[in-house]
Scaffold this motif. Structure first.
Motif, PDB file in Angstrom:
ATOM      1  N   PRO A 281      61.004  16.985  23.533  1.00 31.74           N
ATOM      2  CA  PRO A 281      62.160  16.087  23.520  1.00 31.74           C
ATOM      3  C   PRO A 281      61.882  14.719  22.899  1.00 31.74           C
ATOM      4  CG  PRO A 281      61.093  15.975  25.653  1.00 31.74           C
ATOM      5  CD  PRO A 281      60.298  16.967  24.837  1.00 31.74           C
ATOM      6  N   ARG A 282      60.783  14.625  22.175  1.00 34.43           N
ATOM      7  CA  ARG A 282      60.503  13.363  21.489  1.00 34.43           C
ATOM      8  C   ARG A 282      61.425  13.212  20.280  1.00 34.43           C
ATOM      9  NH1 ARG A 282      54.133  14.007  20.871  1.00 34.43           N
ATOM     10  NH2 ARG A 282      54.703  16.191  21.136  1.00 34.43           N
ATOM     11  N   GLY A 283      61.406  12.033  19.662  1.00 35.25           N
ATOM     12  CA  GLY A 283      62.312  11.742  18.561  1.00 35.25           C
ATOM     13  C   GLY A 283      61.595  11.588  17.240  1.00 35.25           C
ATOM     14  N   GLU A 284      61.833  10.450  16.589  1.00 37.08           N
ATOM     15  CA  GLU A 284      61.313  10.231  15.248  1.00 37.08           C
ATOM     16  C   GLU A 284      60.717   8.839  15.146  1.00 37.08           C
ATOM     17  OE1 GLU A 284      65.181  10.886  13.839  1.00 37.08           O
ATOM     18  OE2 GLU A 284      65.597   8.781  13.416  1.00 37.08           O
ATOM     19  N   ILE A 285      59.850   8.651  14.170  1.00 35.01           N
ATOM     20  CA  ILE A 285      59.293   7.335  13.891  1.00 35.01           C
ATOM     21  C   ILE A 285      59.259   7.133  12.378  1.00 35.01           C
ATOM     22  CG2 ILE A 285      56.893   8.187  14.003  1.00 35.01           C
ATOM     23  CD1 ILE A 285      56.200   5.354  15.187  1.00 35.01           C
TER      24      ILE A 285
ATOM     25  N   ILE B 191      64.144  10.281  24.398  1.00 33.16           N
ATOM     26  CA  ILE B 191      65.056  10.162  25.528  1.00 33.16           C
ATOM     27  C   ILE B 191      64.344  10.146  26.876  1.00 33.16           C
ATOM     28  CG2 ILE B 191      67.039  11.126  24.297  1.00 33.16           C
ATOM     29  CD1 ILE B 191      66.422  13.828  25.544  1.00 33.16           C
ATOM     30  N   ASP B 192      63.146  10.700  26.948  1.00 32.22           N
ATOM     31  CA  ASP B 192      62.419  10.737  28.221  1.00 32.22           C
ATOM     32  C   ASP B 192      61.558   9.498  28.458  1.00 32.22           C
ATOM     33  OD1 ASP B 192      63.516  13.173  28.765  1.00 32.22           O
ATOM     34  OD2 ASP B 192      61.753  14.349  28.188  1.00 32.22           O
ATOM     35  N   ASN B 193      61.491   8.609  27.480  1.00 32.24           N
ATOM     36  CA  ASN B 193      60.597   7.457  27.596  1.00 32.24           C
ATOM     37  C   ASN B 193      60.805   6.607  28.853  1.00 32.24           C
ATOM     38  OD1 ASN B 193      59.072   7.996  25.360  1.00 32.24           O
ATOM     39  ND2 ASN B 193      59.668   6.170  24.207  1.00 32.24           N
TER      40      ASN B 193
ATOM     41  N   GLY C  76      58.003   4.679  31.075  1.00 29.13           N
ATOM     42  CA  GLY C  76      58.336   3.299  31.430  1.00 29.13           C
ATOM     43  C   GLY C  76      58.548   2.390  30.247  1.00 29.13           C
ATOM     44  N   VAL C  77      58.923   2.955  29.096  1.00 27.51           N
ATOM     45  CA  VAL C  77      59.202   2.157  27.892  1.00 27.51           C
ATOM     46  C   VAL C  77      60.542   2.609  27.314  1.00 27.51           C
ATOM     47  CG1 VAL C  77      56.776   1.692  27.345  1.00 27.51           C
ATOM     48  CG2 VAL C  77      57.868   3.765  26.456  1.00 27.51           C
ATOM     49  N   PRO C  78      61.152   1.808  26.432  1.00 27.52           N
ATOM     50  CA  PRO C  78      62.466   2.175  25.889  1.00 27.52           C
ATOM     51  C   PRO C  78      62.432   3.447  25.042  1.00 27.52           C
ATOM     52  CG  PRO C  78      62.005  -0.156  25.537  1.00 27.52           C
ATOM     53  CD  PRO C  78      60.721   0.468  25.994  1.00 27.52           C
ATOM     54  N   SER C  79      63.607   4.047  24.847  1.00 31.43           N
ATOM     55  CA  SER C  79      63.715   5.274  24.047  1.00 31.43           C
ATOM     56  C   SER C  79      63.519   5.003  22.561  1.00 31.43           C
ATOM     57  CB  SER C  79      65.067   5.941  24.270  1.00 31.43           C
ATOM     58  OG  SER C  79      66.116   5.058  23.911  1.00 31.43           O
ATOM     59  N   GLY C  80      63.683   3.747  22.144  1.00 30.30           N
ATOM     60  CA  GLY C  80      63.419   3.339  20.770  1.00 30.30           C
ATOM     61  C   GLY C  80      62.704   2.000  20.754  1.00 30.30           C
ATOM     62  N   MET C  81      61.712   1.859  19.887  1.00 29.58           N
ATOM     63  CA  MET C  81      60.931   0.613  19.819  1.00 29.58           C
ATOM     64  C   MET C  81      60.637   0.260  18.372  1.00 29.58           C
ATOM     65  SD  MET C  81      58.252   1.223  22.965  1.00 29.58           S
ATOM     66  CE  MET C  81      58.038   2.961  22.575  1.00 29.58           C
TER      67      MET C  81
END
Length: 331
Positions: free
Chosen positions: A49-53, A76-78, A83-88
């Motif tokens: 369920p990870r995203g992209e960078i 979405i699981d971050n 304990g960190v945002p879903s996007g950084m």
């Protein structure tokens, strides 16, 4: 040699949206004035369920700064798992004369700010002067940022909004009406929303056509934000047929942007792309020429936007004595 560290809360106080609109205009003009070196950006999708960078690198001769930004999203699981945002986002600035690292700053705000400002710059150049109604397909953070930016350059009388998530849509209405006192109408369908638009903003992570060609009325200006990688799509490719297509970067948009889809289906050719927005801002090509043409601004986002915006934040920080210096290199 000292390096400046700027945290998220510090960055938020060092620049306003009107300044960002100016830095983005500067970026677009510089890009079309042979002042920029900007390699293709790199994007990686990580297993669900990870995203992209994404990684974007740019050098601007005008300020002698090299910028490098890492920006992630869709994790979405971050918040619960890590304990960190879903996007950084993180931005590094280097002095191009020595390649010394001069600043490390939180980049999560900058991406949103400069992307919102890009929409506003396109509205100035391509929307009808009597445009008053905005439709937002997608009501997340970037949809809000587009309104914040466009509100700086035109009077918005009403917003029609649609989102596949009813809770997000309802919160968008509450937030926008509270912040701007602009009425927000929640559409029952995408079609209903699009048919109302003077300016249509798409800010989803769509994987297929969300907006059909026969919904778009003559004179609409479309700000296509969500498609910045292969596999993403928001617009029916038929919308591009006969429209005035303007992009931030032809190289990027024909490979990774919304423009790829009509090119791939042979609905348009590269020769049908009117130009890059920097060419319009420099007066080399016309913007909107009549009130009936459909204009499309395809924005994939460029490193030079991060460069000019982050550099302005860095200069403001130095002037205002904000941030923390640390010794990164031994003398």
């Amino acid at each position: 040699m000292k390096t400046l560290l700027l945290k998220k809360e510090e960055v938020s106080k060092l620049i306003c949206m009107n300044e960002v609109i100016g830095t983005v205009e500067e970026a677009y003009k510089a890009f079309n004035s042979d002042q920029v070196e900007q390699p293709d950006y790199i994007g990686m999708h990580l297993p669900s369920p990870r995203g992209e960078i994404d990684f974007k690198l740019g050098y601007y001769k005008g300020n002698e700064v090299i910028s490098m930004k890492a920006s992630s999203g869709g994790f979405i699981d971050n918040p619960t798992a890590h304990g960190v945002p879903s996007g950084m986002g993180t931005i590094l600035l280097f002095d191009a004369r020595s390649c010394a690292l001069i600043c490390v700053m939180d980049g999560s705000l900058i991406t949103g700010l400069r992307t919102g400002a890009a929409g506003a710059v396109s509205v100035k150049a391509l929307a009808r002067k009597n445009a008053r109604k905005i439709t937002s397909i997608g009501t997340g953070n970037q949809a809000r940022m587009q309104i914040r930016a466009i509100n700086e350059v035109m009077k918005i009388e009403a917003i029609h909004a649609w989102d596949s998530h009813p809770d997000t849509l309802s919160k968008y209405k509450t937030d926008i009406e509270s912040e701007f006192r602009i009425p927000v109408m929640l559409a029952n369908s995408k079609k209903e929303a699009v048919e109302q638009a003077d300016i249509l903003i798409t800010t989803t992570r769509g994987k297929g056509s969300l907006v059909e060609a026969d919904w778009v009325k003559p004179g609409t200006h479309i700000v296509a934000i969500g498609t910045d990688q292969q596999g993403k799509q928001e617009l029916d490719p038929e919308i591009f047929r006969g429209a005035k297509v303007v992009v931030d970067s032809i190289a990027q948009c024909t490979e990774k942007g919304e423009t790829w889809h009509p090119l791939n289906k042979n609905i348009i050719t590269k020769d049908d792309i009117h130009g890059e927005i920097g060419e319009i801002l420099l007066g080399r090509k016309p913007g909107r020429e009549n009130d009936d043409e459909v204009t499309i601004f395809d924005a994939t986002g460029m490193a030079i936007q991060d460069n000019t915006t982050a550099s302005k934040i860095y200069r403001n920080a130095i002037e205002r004595n904000v941030g923390t210096f640390f010794e990164f290199f031994a003398s």
